[in-house]
Design a protein around this motif. Structure first.
Motif, short mmCIF file in Angstrom:
data_model
loop_
_atom_site.label_atom_id
_atom_site.label_comp_id
_atom_site.label_asym_id
_atom_site.label_seq_id
_atom_site.Cartn_x
_atom_site.Cartn_y
_atom_site.Cartn_z
N GLY A 71 0.82 -1.21 0.00
CA GLY A 71 0.00 0.00 0.00
C GLY A 71 0.85 1.26 0.00
O GLY A 71 0.54 2.23 -0.72
N CYS A 72 1.92 1.26 0.79
CA CYS A 72 2.80 2.44 0.82
C CYS A 72 3.47 2.66 -0.54
O CYS A 72 3.58 3.80 -1.00
CB CYS A 72 3.86 2.26 1.91
N LEU A 162 -7.22 13.08 14.50
CA LEU A 162 -7.77 14.41 14.24
C LEU A 162 -7.29 14.93 12.89
O LEU A 162 -8.07 15.49 12.10
CB LEU A 162 -7.36 15.36 15.36
N TYR A 163 -6.00 14.75 12.61
CA TYR A 163 -5.45 15.20 11.34
C TYR A 163 -6.10 14.45 10.17
O TYR A 163 -6.39 15.03 9.11
CB TYR A 163 -3.94 14.98 11.30
N VAL A 164 -6.31 13.14 10.35
CA VAL A 164 -6.93 12.35 9.28
C VAL A 164 -8.34 12.85 9.00
O VAL A 164 -8.73 13.02 7.83
CB VAL A 164 -6.97 10.85 9.67
N ARG A 165 -9.10 13.12 10.04
CA ARG A 165 -10.47 13.62 9.84
C ARG A 165 -10.45 14.98 9.16
O ARG A 165 -11.25 15.27 8.27
CB ARG A 165 -11.19 13.70 11.18
N ALA A 166 -9.50 15.82 9.56
CA ALA A 166 -9.41 17.15 8.95
C ALA A 166 -9.00 17.06 7.48
O ALA A 166 -9.59 17.72 6.61
CB ALA A 166 -8.41 17.99 9.73
N ALA A 167 -7.98 16.22 7.20
CA ALA A 167 -7.51 16.09 5.82
C ALA A 167 -8.56 15.43 4.93
O ALA A 167 -8.63 15.73 3.73
CB ALA A 167 -6.22 15.26 5.79
N ASP A 180 1.67 17.62 7.12
CA ASP A 180 2.19 16.96 5.93
C ASP A 180 1.15 15.93 5.45
O ASP A 180 1.13 14.78 5.90
CB ASP A 180 3.52 16.27 6.24
N VAL A 181 0.28 16.37 4.54
CA VAL A 181 -0.83 15.53 4.10
C VAL A 181 -0.33 14.30 3.34
O VAL A 181 -0.89 13.21 3.45
CB VAL A 181 -1.82 16.34 3.25
N ASP A 182 0.76 14.47 2.55
CA ASP A 182 1.29 13.31 1.81
C ASP A 182 1.79 12.23 2.76
O ASP A 182 1.57 11.04 2.55
CB ASP A 182 2.42 13.76 0.89
N ILE A 187 0.54 6.85 5.51
CA ILE A 187 0.19 6.01 6.66
C ILE A 187 -1.21 5.44 6.51
O ILE A 187 -1.46 4.25 6.75
CB ILE A 187 0.29 6.84 7.96
N VAL A 188 -2.15 6.29 6.08
CA VAL A 188 -3.55 5.87 5.97
C VAL A 188 -3.73 4.83 4.86
O VAL A 188 -4.45 3.83 5.04
CB VAL A 188 -4.44 7.10 5.73
#
Length: 282
Positions: A71-72, A162-167, A180-182, A187-188
């Motif tokens: 996946g990565c 929190l960052y994942v929900r925001a992004a 760092d969204v990338d 990770i996601v």
């Protein structure tokens, strides 16, 4: 009836493990990943190889780690650039990935149908309302609940969640805030594909392995994502349980229409609520 309801929860749990990976990847990368079913299939074959050597639990661990690594790599080499393109482009490219992975598995393991037994620790049955029920199926329900609870706690109570929900809501504004969204997406996506590997190994003893085995469950997983609402983890959970019950009970009471019921439900939901149960995006 109780046994059939439990069987519906088992299938719903497997659907959730696969569908939540699709939700994670779409939420951050906005990629409709048709290769997800092939990752499920590849994870199952890795589990088969180690289970055949007497190491089912090691196969579970190796499959999860291997799929996370795949996946990565996919995120860096494919998904990151696909975000700039139209969804139809992402569909075509991920469908191509699906065909490539199916070819790799065919060359490595062959076209013959394969199967492997449940681990000895989880073999046997328990009596529920006077009927025997496999312990392994209760294990699948437990794994699904643990993953659902763990994801909900991670998203709700951790800074990264929190960052994942925001992004997932607005990646551009999140990036401006210094996130760092990338890296977050890497990770996601790794987590989403690891769950595909987990579901592949867990489902392995219940299915017949073949290079195309991921296609059938992937269709139901997409129905779960659409009914639950794009990007909604809670919606995917409840939609998976609903589709599981429709499959289990439909096979008994409406066998002639069992395969059509999920599609009819999806059409009805989309007419009534185009964003699904809990989605906010179309």
């Amino acid at each position: 009836m109780t046994i059939q309801l439990l069987n519906g929860i088992v299938y719903g749990g497997l659907l959730y493990l696969l569908a939540v990976g699709l939700v994670l990847i779409f939420g951050l990368r906005e990629v409709v990943n048709f290769a997800h079913g092939a990752l499920f299939m590849l994870g199952s074959y890795i589990g088969f190889t180690l289970a055949a050597a007497g190491h089912w639990w090691l196969g579970l661990l190796v499959s999860v780690v291997a799929m996370a690594a795949v996946g990565c790599v996919l995120d860096v080499l494919v998904f990151r650039s696909l975000r700039k393109h139209d969804h139809i482009v992402t569909v075509l490219i991920t469908f191509g990935l699906l065909l490539i992975l199916e070819t790799v598995v065919t060359v490595t393991w062959g076209k013959a149908y394969l199967s492997y037994p449940v681990p000895k620790l989880l073999d046997g049955t328990v009596t529920i309302v006077g009927s025997p029920f496999p312990i392994y199926r209760l294990f699948i329900i437990a794994v699904s609940l643990l993953v659902a609870g763990g994801l909900a706690a991670w998203l709700r109570f951790t800074r990264m969640g929190l960052y994942v929900r925001a992004a997932s809501t607005n990646p551009h504004v999140t990036s401006i805030q210094g996130i760092d969204v990338d890296r977050l997406s890497l990770i996601v996506v790794g987590l989403g594909t690891a769950l595909a590997g987990l579901s592949g190994v867990v489902a392995g003893p219940l299915l017949t392995l073949s290079p195309t085995m991921g296609n059938y469950i992937l269709i139901d997983s997409f129905i779960v994502v659409v009914i639950g609402g794009l990007g909604s983890f809670a919606g995917a959970f409840f939609a998976a349980l609903l589709i599981g019950q429709i499959h289990s009970l439909g096979a008994i009471y409406l066998p002639w229409a069992a395969t059509m019921l999920p599609f009819l439900l999806m059409i009805g939901i989309l007419i009534w609520r185009p964003t699904g149960f809990a989605g906010s995006r179309t």
